[in-house]
Scaffold this active site. Structure first.
Site, short mmCIF file in Angstrom:
data_model
loop_
_atom_site.label_atom_id
_atom_site.label_comp_id
_atom_site.label_asym_id
_atom_site.label_seq_id
_atom_site.Cartn_x
_atom_site.Cartn_y
_atom_site.Cartn_z
N PHE A 74 0.86 -1.18 0.00
CA PHE A 74 0.00 0.00 0.00
C PHE A 74 0.90 1.24 0.00
O PHE A 74 0.85 2.09 0.89
CB PHE A 74 -0.99 0.00 1.17
CG PHE A 74 -2.27 0.70 0.81
CD1 PHE A 74 -3.16 0.13 -0.09
CD2 PHE A 74 -2.57 1.95 1.33
CE1 PHE A 74 -4.32 0.79 -0.47
CE2 PHE A 74 -3.73 2.62 0.96
CZ PHE A 74 -4.61 2.03 0.05
N HIS A 118 3.18 4.52 -0.54
CA HIS A 118 2.98 5.96 -0.67
C HIS A 118 4.34 6.59 -0.98
O HIS A 118 5.35 5.87 -1.11
CB HIS A 118 2.36 6.53 0.61
CG HIS A 118 3.08 6.12 1.87
ND1 HIS A 118 4.35 6.56 2.17
CD2 HIS A 118 2.72 5.29 2.88
CE1 HIS A 118 4.73 6.04 3.32
NE2 HIS A 118 3.76 5.26 3.77
N HIS A 153 7.55 5.46 0.86
CA HIS A 153 8.20 4.24 0.36
C HIS A 153 8.95 4.53 -0.95
O HIS A 153 10.08 4.07 -1.15
CB HIS A 153 7.16 3.16 0.04
CG HIS A 153 6.36 2.69 1.21
ND1 HIS A 153 5.01 2.92 1.34
CD2 HIS A 153 6.72 1.96 2.30
CE1 HIS A 153 4.57 2.37 2.45
NE2 HIS A 153 5.58 1.78 3.06
N GLN A 175 11.76 1.45 15.24
CA GLN A 175 12.03 0.30 14.37
C GLN A 175 13.44 0.41 13.77
O GLN A 175 14.20 -0.55 13.74
CB GLN A 175 10.99 0.24 13.26
CG GLN A 175 11.33 -0.73 12.14
CD GLN A 175 10.19 -0.90 11.15
OE1 GLN A 175 9.26 -1.64 11.41
NE2 GLN A 175 10.28 -0.25 9.99
#
Ligand code: PAF
Length: 283
Positions: free
Chosen positions: A32, A34, A37, A155
């Site tokens: 998905f 955007h 990315h 992360q």
């Protein structure tokens, strides 16, 4: 652009290129896609010096808790592949769950300490799932450099630590947060927001901006910086704050008064949608 769904095909694609001396850049995603990315995919070539760019699209079940959004996580395979092609990817790895976690899979990777606070506190096991899948993807792809967005600040810190601790021969590169023109950090989950929630979610970037303004005037007390952000977020009636915390930018340790770089990180729910954002405050 090659679309690869099994491990042998990825190795057959990457192997000869590596042996020919190409630097392999890798962008792991859950799809998905955007602009955040896509900026990673472009930066893999333009900034990280990759001659070959591979992305993966895999909604990783092991990083979702039992009451989280795994089944409803947005998916758009055809749209994603077109975007990867436009962003200059040479290949996309699109494995089914059975390839990543075949019957009998028994290994989990846990990074200590860094995974305790912030999202680790409210999403137990989340980073174990992230580390396990990313370590597997590094092993499958055999990349030289991997790029991750700084929106998921914790992360990135956890993956850097894991890569160091396991001596994985991968350079982990962070890339700045990409925002919508009105300041909302880009996220695949933004699609869940109603118009009202979307409007109120702007308090996140505005809250961070308020803390940054206090920092610019010399404020170094973590609780005061947090309160500056919280005061703005609280103006959104739909905001349900998970955390707004100042932490050490390197090891995510607790901070009272900032003597070195810190990160102000937040997670806030709007309805069923949990958004994260952050800003690094540099000394
Ligand atoms: O940031 C993400 O999209 C995911 O956590 C990642 C790194 C692709 C692992 O599933």
């Amino acid at each position: 652009m090659e679309v690869l769904t099994d491990i042998a095909a990825v190795r057959a694609f990457v192997g000869p290129r590596r042996r020919a001396g190409e630097r392999v850049g890798f962008v792991p995603t859950m799809g998905f896609l955007h602009d955040g990315h896509l900026s990673l995919m472009r930066a893999a070539r333009s900034e990280a010096g990759a001659g070959v760019v591979i992305a993966s699209i895999f909604v990783n079940p092991t990083q979702f808790g039992p009451n989280e959004d795994f089944t409803r996580y947005p998916r758009d395979e055809a749209g994603d592949l077109a975007k990867c092609r436009d962003a200059g990817c040479d290949a996309v790895f699109l494995p089914p769950v059975s390839v990543m976690y075949p019957e009998g899979h028994r290994t989990t990777i846990h990074v200590d300490a860094l995974t305790g606070p912030l999202c680790g506190a409210s999403r137990p096991g989340h980073f174990d799932g992230v580390c396990t899948v990313v370590a597997k993807l590094f092993g499958i792809v055999g990349c030289d450099v991997a790029l991750f967005g700084e929106k998921d600040y914790q992360q990135l810190a956890v993956l850097r630590q894991m890569t160091r601790d396991l001596d994985l021969p991968v350079e982990v590169v962070g890339h700045p947060i990409v925002r919508e023109p009105d300041g909302l950090a880009m996220s695949s989950r933004n699609v869940y927001l109603s118009a009202d929630e979307r409007a109120q979610a702007l308090t996140l970037s505005r809250g961070l901006a308020a803390a940054r303004a206090a920092w610019a005037t010399g404020e170094r007390h973590a609780r005061v910086l947090e309160a500056a952000a919280l005061a703005v977020v609280r103006t959104a009636p739909l905001a349900d704050v998970d955390y707004i915390e100042v932490r050490d930018a390197r090891d995510l340790g607790p901070v009272d008064t900032a003597a070195r770089d810190v990160v102000l990180a937040l997670a806030v729910r709007f309805g069923r949608t949990r958004l994260i954002d952050n800003t690094v405050l540099r000394v």
